[in-house]
Structures are given as structure tokens and as C-alpha cells.
Design a protein around this motif. Structure first.
Motif, PDB file in Angstrom:
ATOM      1  N   HIS A   1      83.763  -3.450  48.041  1.00 20.44           N
ATOM      2  CA  HIS A   1      84.114  -4.583  47.193  1.00 20.44           C
ATOM      3  C   HIS A   1      85.234  -5.406  47.820  1.00 20.44           C
TER       4      HIS A   1
ATOM      5  N   ARG B   1      84.958  -9.288  48.922  1.00 19.18           N
ATOM      6  CA  ARG B   1      85.882 -10.200  48.256  1.00 19.18           C
ATOM      7  C   ARG B   1      86.666 -11.014  49.282  1.00 19.18           C
TER       8      ARG B   1
ATOM      9  N   ASP C   1      86.296  -8.429  37.201  1.00 19.87           N
ATOM     10  CA  ASP C   1      86.964  -7.321  37.880  1.00 19.87           C
ATOM     11  C   ASP C   1      85.998  -6.806  38.932  1.00 19.87           C
ATOM     12  N   THR C   2      86.312  -7.034  40.198  1.00 18.32           N
ATOM     13  CA  THR C   2      85.363  -6.687  41.265  1.00 18.32           C
ATOM     14  C   THR C   2      85.219  -5.185  41.453  1.00 18.32           C
ATOM     15  N   HIS C   3      86.162  -4.398  40.937  1.00 18.18           N
ATOM     16  CA  HIS C   3      86.039  -2.944  41.044  1.00 18.18           C
ATOM     17  C   HIS C   3      85.089  -2.385  39.992  1.00 18.18           C
TER      18      HIS C   3
ATOM     19  N   GLN D   1      83.185  -4.468  37.834  1.00 19.57           N
ATOM     20  CA  GLN D   1      82.156  -5.457  37.519  1.00 19.57           C
ATOM     21  C   GLN D   1      82.179  -5.878  36.050  1.00 19.57           C
TER      22      GLN D   1
ATOM     23  N   SER E   1      78.338 -12.585  39.428  1.00 16.60           N
ATOM     24  CA  SER E   1      79.285 -12.139  40.447  1.00 16.60           C
ATOM     25  C   SER E   1      79.146 -12.956  41.719  1.00 16.60           C
TER      26      SER E   1
ATOM     27  N   HIS F   1      82.086 -15.305  43.247  1.00 16.17           N
ATOM     28  CA  HIS F   1      82.605 -15.132  44.596  1.00 16.17           C
ATOM     29  C   HIS F   1      82.513 -16.445  45.381  1.00 16.17           C
TER      30      HIS F   1
END
Length: 224
Positions: A113, A117, A135-137, A139, A159, A163
Motif C-alpha cells: 500500500h 501510495r 485509509d489506504t491500510h 480501505q 480507491s 489515488h
């Protein structure tokens, strides 16, 4: 997001596929460097997980060839080799990060991730577009602090748009990065899923650029 996993240990590969799937990643697999070479040259991926000890040669050799040919997707190397010289060889070949075996699958997910990112220019694990946060950790998506319930496919689609924001993302790019290559959607499927996201997030947040694609906007008064 879509990842290519190049690993010939089937038990380890299965464990990683399950972990990545729980993190809303689409995962395609290759058992050899030659198979991976064909895929990275013909398909679009957001990241690559590469084992060093492949049946048809050292993974760093394949990686060096890809970098020489301008293939610049983020690469995370997996290996049982712990010597600094081996790690240096991986980074010199063009690796972006390195994990030694044995490892926790969650660590690979976190590192992956972070690589993706940063490749999009985001340093913080929370990506924000106006009041919309990802929250990219985990999702998890929130809107003005309120959790938004999304399907796995809706999460992958949003997502990718978050991004990429504020860049316009074309249909072909979405198809390549958000959907499995064996189940690529027709244009109507993408339209339907974008419409569902608009209902949940507010129609103005996802702007359609005719002939170009979609992009997220942060402010309803400035949809540019």
C-alpha cells in the motif's frame, strides 16, 4: 488496485493471495520469470511482488531487464536471502522495497500500500479529496467523518480514482487497473458502478469528462 505476484512456492503464494484479497487487491500470479515477463509487458498493474529465487533465473535479473525497458511499476522483492549484498543487488536492479522470508502477510500488505501510495504522490496513509477520506491500510472510506458502506468492487474503483485525483482517469485505465483481466467489464458495468458511487457519495463528486473519463473533485463549486 491490481498486483502481479511472481512466486513459485504455491503455499506461500496462496497465503499472499488471500491476504491481498482481504485488502481489496486483485491479484494475478506468475510462477516463472518468463511468465511474469510476458504479463508485465502486456498487462497493466499497480505493483509487482517478486520472489528472487525463481525456477528460470534470479528475479533481480528479470527486474533489471524490465527497468532497462522502461517498466516502472513499484516492485516489492521477497527473498530468503538476508545478506546486505543480496539486498543491495535487489535495490540496484530497481526494487522499491524488500521483505525477507519468513514474514507476516500483513507486513507485505502494508508495504505494498505504501509503495503504490507514494507512486501516486501521496505520503500520508490517509488520502483525502475534500471531505472524502480513504485509509489506504484498511480501505475504509469516510465522508465528513461518517463511514460509507461500499462493496469490494466499489472500493477498488473509488480507491483508484482517489489515488489518481485530480487527474482524469479513462475507461480503459479503469478497466485495466480495477478489474480482473479475465473478467474485463463492458462500458455499461463501469457506468453502473460509478452511478452507485455517486448515489452514496454525492453525484457532483465524480465528474464525467466526455471522451476522456472520470475524475474526483473536492468542491462542488469548482468541478474542474
Amino acid at each position: 488496485m491490481k498486483c502481479l505476484l511472481v512466486e513459485d512456492d504455491r503455499a506461500l503464494a496462496d497465503a499472499l493471495v488471500n491476504a491481498l484479497g482481504d485488502g481489496d487487491w486483485l491479484v494475478e500470479q506468475a510462477l516463472t520469470g518468463q511468465e511474469a515477463d510476458f504479463l508485465v509487458r502486456t498487462e497493466a498493474y499497480d505493483a509487482l511482488i517478486l520472489d528472487v529465487g525463481l525456477p528460470d533465473g534470479d528475479g533481480t535479473r528479470w527486474l533489471a531487464a524490465w527497468r532497462d525497458d522502461g517498466i516502472d511499476l513499484p516492485v516489492l522483492i521477497l527473498t530468503a536471502r538476508e545478506r546486505w549484498a543480496d539486498k543491495a543487488a535487489g535495490f540496484s536492479a530497481g526494487a522499491d522495497d524488500y521483505v525477507t522470508k519468513p514474514f507476516e502477510a500483513a507486513e507485505v500488505l502494508f508495504r505494498l500500500h505504501a509503495l503504490v501510495r507514494r507512486s501516486h504522490g501521496h505520503a500520508h496513509p490517509i488520502i483525502k479529496v475534500g471531505e472524502l477520506s480513504l485509509d489506504t491500510h484498511t480501505q475504509h472510506v469516510t465522508l465528513a467523518g461518517r463511514p460509507i458502506g461500499l462493496t469490494a468492487q466499489e472500493t477498488r474503483l473509488l480507491s483508484y480514482l482517489m489515488h489518481a485525483a485530480p487527474r482524469v482517469v479513462g475507461r480503459t485505465e479503469l478497466s485495466e487497473h480495477v478489474y480482473d483481466r479475465d473478467h474485463e467489464p463492458d462500458s455499461n458495468v463501469i457506468d453502473v458502478q460509478v452511478s452507485r458511487l455517486r448515489r452514496k457519495l454525492g453525484a457532483w463528486r465524480i465528474v464525467t469528462r466526455r471522451g476522456q473519463g472520470y475524475h474526483l473533485v473536492a468542491d462542488a463549486s469548482n468541478p474542474s
